[in-house]
Design a protein around this motif. Structure first.
Motif, PDB file in Angstrom:
ATOM      1  N   PRO A  95     -10.751  -2.680   7.473  1.00 46.46           N
ATOM      2  CA  PRO A  95     -11.588  -3.742   6.898  1.00 46.46           C
ATOM      3  C   PRO A  95     -11.073  -5.139   7.209  1.00 46.46           C
ATOM      4  O   PRO A  95     -11.850  -6.051   7.466  1.00 46.46           O
TER       5      PRO A  95
ATOM      6  N   ASP B  50       1.877   1.906  -3.251  1.00 46.28           N
ATOM      7  CA  ASP B  50       0.692   2.345  -4.007  1.00 46.28           C
ATOM      8  C   ASP B  50       0.263   3.760  -3.613  1.00 46.28           C
ATOM      9  O   ASP B  50      -0.899   4.127  -3.802  1.00 46.28           O
ATOM     10  N   HIS B  51       1.140   4.523  -3.003  1.00 44.91           N
ATOM     11  CA  HIS B  51       0.878   5.922  -2.653  1.00 44.91           C
ATOM     12  C   HIS B  51      -0.100   6.094  -1.495  1.00 44.91           C
ATOM     13  O   HIS B  51      -0.660   7.177  -1.325  1.00 44.91           O
ATOM     14  N   ALA B  52      -0.383   5.054  -0.741  1.00 41.41           N
ATOM     15  CA  ALA B  52      -1.296   5.204   0.390  1.00 41.41           C
ATOM     16  C   ALA B  52      -0.535   5.841   1.551  1.00 41.41           C
ATOM     17  O   ALA B  52       0.599   5.447   1.838  1.00 41.41           O
TER      18      ALA B  52
ATOM     19  N   ALA C 186       0.833  -1.206   0.000  1.00 39.72           N
ATOM     20  CA  ALA C 186       0.000   0.000   0.000  1.00 39.72           C
ATOM     21  C   ALA C 186       0.867   1.254   0.000  1.00 39.72           C
ATOM     22  O   ALA C 186       0.541   2.249  -0.654  1.00 39.72           O
ATOM     23  N   ARG C 187       1.986   1.195   0.728  1.00 36.24           N
ATOM     24  CA  ARG C 187       2.884   2.358   0.741  1.00 36.24           C
ATOM     25  C   ARG C 187       3.420   2.633  -0.658  1.00 36.24           C
ATOM     26  O   ARG C 187       3.510   3.778  -1.093  1.00 36.24           O
TER      27      ARG C 187
ATOM     28  N   ARG D 248      -8.176   1.912   4.934  1.00 43.73           N
ATOM     29  CA  ARG D 248      -8.576   1.076   3.798  1.00 43.73           C
ATOM     30  C   ARG D 248      -8.055  -0.344   3.876  1.00 43.73           C
ATOM     31  O   ARG D 248      -8.539  -1.224   3.181  1.00 43.73           O
ATOM     32  N   ILE D 249      -6.999  -0.561   4.679  1.00 44.69           N
ATOM     33  CA  ILE D 249      -6.431  -1.915   4.741  1.00 44.69           C
ATOM     34  C   ILE D 249      -6.696  -2.544   6.119  1.00 44.69           C
ATOM     35  O   ILE D 249      -7.322  -3.591   6.225  1.00 44.69           O
TER      36      ILE D 249
ATOM     37  N   ASP E 261      -4.638   6.246   5.063  1.00 40.73           N
ATOM     38  CA  ASP E 261      -5.228   5.349   4.062  1.00 40.73           C
ATOM     39  C   ASP E 261      -4.975   3.893   4.446  1.00 40.73           C
ATOM     40  O   ASP E 261      -5.857   3.044   4.310  1.00 40.73           O
TER      41      ASP E 261
END
Lengths: 273, 361
Positions: free
Chosen positions: A188, A174-176, A171-172, A184-185, A180
């Motif tokens: 959930p 992926d620009h999160a 995710a990092r 988002r991770i 985020d």
């Protein structure tokens, strides 16, 4: 009978015994709420009787019980929401970051649970009194929060730790950003743990009697306080108490059944890969 | 000009260094493979390029820019993880779109890029599935798809095929090679599997204990390994090593003393100097040994132990008189009986010599 079948049989008998042990008080409460006072006080106890809804009619005659249920709902819902809102980010930090004093903080969270609640009842009462918070929703929410937060942090940390760190790194890339990644991770994926801790928080706040009794007077008395308030003077209206008890237990039972799938997943988390 | 430049990179965990000043350059569009045994630091080095590990000393440059202190997201690299690292709660489509959503790419553009990547990787029918409903190979494809949609400057692969079974691994290897040709992007690939390294790489970087042992094309590494480590690591089955002593040196040719060995003098390759009596290691690849020593410049006497029949070829396991195991890979099927005396042959140019420290002579 071969040993395998015998083992199965013993297993079944054990389970049935456990089931009877846990369900009997519940059965007794519901059946008593449907009995006339004479059946209730009969010795030996009667097992067959003509059910009556008179006790339920009695408790709904005024708004005492409905007001108490509303108070319980406000306190339990607010406590649960706050406990998750504050506890989940704390758990994420404990699960994924290294910082000074992490172990001590971790221990402090559990050590809170080692103190018997009654030990703190008087100091808490005095503090609430001097802060002018007696008989308010806020005081109950705050004190319940102090009990529920460690549970939420404890369960959620364990849950978040079981999420592979690779996901966070992916995710990092992926620009999160940190938020985020949490939102988002982790949130959930941590849902089973969050659901379990929410259930615990809700049930605890819903059922708690000691502090509710000490810190409330009239306006914000919660349902368990009302149930016990019928035990006054020389009268013990068991039918009314049991009917109130049933009304109190019903919402949490429905709630727990609705989320039981998450609960089982949450409780067995980490058991399998 | 180099596209990826690692300049004297060091990685330390506390006092312990795991990468000891590695320098490396890769050209644009090149497929570079880091290979080495577990714990050699190849994944750490890759993660340093990705920015997932801090660089303790040295610099990392991508496309001319110093990215040593740039956060991972801003390096414009995409990484495929060994564990795939797919977001389990998102569909294949959302997994692939996640990175684009994070940088607020317009919806239509996201859809277009996801569709394009899905078409390349044959993922169209799977776009609405969750990762748990996919096979290992499909998950790997999604992980690659997630990298493709971002159109990164640099693709990083961290042992992407190690969780797949042998057949699927071979299939995916071809897919990755095709993808590299199609995209023309620079790729850095980490593996411990030398077959993957040999088949995929433009250039292989062999690492051991946080240091580069040799960098070269697969053919260079196979033909001219700089030491016994590289010689043993590249090629399957592993190169056979025999300890011998130098009997005589004449005209830059070495004659060896070994009870099992007979044959011509071997030429020294690298202008190396060796004295008579020095201990050396002779390396012979299993596929270079023949079962017929007649007329072979080098011959080796061994006793057969057992044979593995692979259908089209056989692997024979044998021992020399001093107990060194020798493996022979021979075409066709060969029945041998335990204890048979065999004379193996090899050509002089297929014999590798290494000094006592393991360096090529």
């Amino acid at each position: 009978m071969n040993p395998r079948n015998l083992g199965k049989m013993l297993h079944l008998v054990g389970l049935l015994a456990l089931l009877a042990f846990t369900l009997f008080p519940f059965y007794w409460m519901v059946s008593s709420s449907l009995k006339e006072q004479t059946d209730l006080l009969a010795a030996p106890p009667v097992w067959t009787f003509v059910p009556t809804l008179s006790h339920y009619a009695e408790i709904w005659q005024d708004d005492t019980v409905s007001k108490a249920l509303l108070n319980s709902l406000i306190v339990a819902a607010c406590t649960t929401t706050l406990a998750i809102a504050l506890g989940a980010p704390a758990a994420y930090a404990l699960a994924r970051f290294d910082f000074r004093g992490k172990k001590d903080l971790w221990f402090w969270f559990i050590s809170n649970r080692m103190i018997s609640p009654i030990v703190l009842a008087l100091p808490v009462y005095l503090m609430a009194q001097s802060a002018g918070l007696l008989d308010t929703h806020l005081v109950l929410i705050l004190i319940y929060l102090s009990f529920c937060l460690p549970i939420v942090v404890w369960i959620c940390t364990d849950q978040f730790r079981s999420i592979p760190p690779d996901l966070e790194q992916a995710a990092r890339l992926d620009h999160a950003n940190q938020w985020d990644i949490f939102w988002r991770i982790y949130l959930p994926l941590g849902l089973p743990g969050i659901a379990v801790s929410a259930i615990f928080s809700f049930i605890f706040s819903w059922n708690e009697l000691l502090y509710a009794l000490v810190l409330t007077r009239s306006d914000v008395q919660t349902a368990p306080v009302i149930a016990t308030s019928y035990m006054s003077g020389y009268e013990l209206p068991w039918g009314k108490i049991m009917a109130t008890g049933t009304v109190i237990v019903l919402p949490v039972t429905v709630f727990a059944l609705l989320v039981s799938r998450h609960m089982v997943r949450g409780l067995t988390m980490g058991a399998t890969k | 000009m180099s596209f990826l430049k690692i300049d004297n990179a060091v990685k330390r965990y506390g006092e312990a260094a795991v990468i000891h000043g590695v320098s490396l350059e890769a050209a644009a569009g090149e497929f570079v493979v880091f290979v080495g045994p577990s714990g050699c630091g190849k994944s750490t080095l890759l993660r340093m390029v990705a920015g997932l590990e801090d660089v303790s000393a040295g610099r990392v440059h991508i496309d001319g820019a110093d990215v040593t202190d740039v956060p991972p997201a801003d390096r414009n690299v995409a990484m495929v993880f060994q564990s795939y690292a797919l977001y389990p709660h998102m569909s294949v489509r959302d997994n692939m779109a996640f990175g684009l959503k994070m940088i607020k790419t317009p919806k239509a553009e996201i859809e277009r890029r996801v569709a394009e990547a899905a078409a390349i990787l044959k993922l169209d029918p799977l776009l609405d599935r969750k990762p748990r409903a996919l096979s290992g190979g499909q998950r790997q494809r999604v992980a690659i798809g997630r990298a493709i949609v971002r159109k990164p400057k640099l693709f990083l692969f961290d042992e992407p095929l190690s969780n797949l079974d042998a057949e699927l691994r071979a299939e995916m290897r071809v897919e990755i090679a095709t993808l590299h040709q199609r995209l023309g992007a620079t790729m850095v690939y980490v593996t411990h599997d030398q077959v993957e390294a040999m088949t995929l790489a433009d250039r292989i970087v062999v690492l051991r204990a946080g240091r580069i042992e040799q960098v070269g094309t697969p053919a260079e590494l196979y033909d001219s390994p700089v030491n016994t480590f590289v010689a043993g690591f590249i090629g399957s089955p592993r190169m056979n090593f025999l300890s011998a002593r130098v009997a005589a040196v004449e005209d830059r040719r070495v004659r060896l003393a070994h009870p099992a060995l007979e044959g011509v003098a071997l030429a020294l390759r690298n202008g190396a100097i060796v004295q008579p009596g020095a201990e050396v290691t002779l390396g012979l690849r299993p596929e270079h040994l023949t079962l017929d020593a007649a007329g072979a410049p080098v011959s080796l006497s061994v006793t057969s132990e057992y044979a593995e029949n692979l259908g089209g070829s056989s692997q024979l396991y044998a021992r020399t008189a001093d107990g060194t195991r020798v493996i022979v890979q021979a075409a066709g099927r060969h029945a041998t009986t335990r204890g048979d005396a065999l004379r193996l042959g090899a050509r002089a140019e297929h014999a590798y010599l290494f000094d006592a420290q393991g360096r090529a002579l």
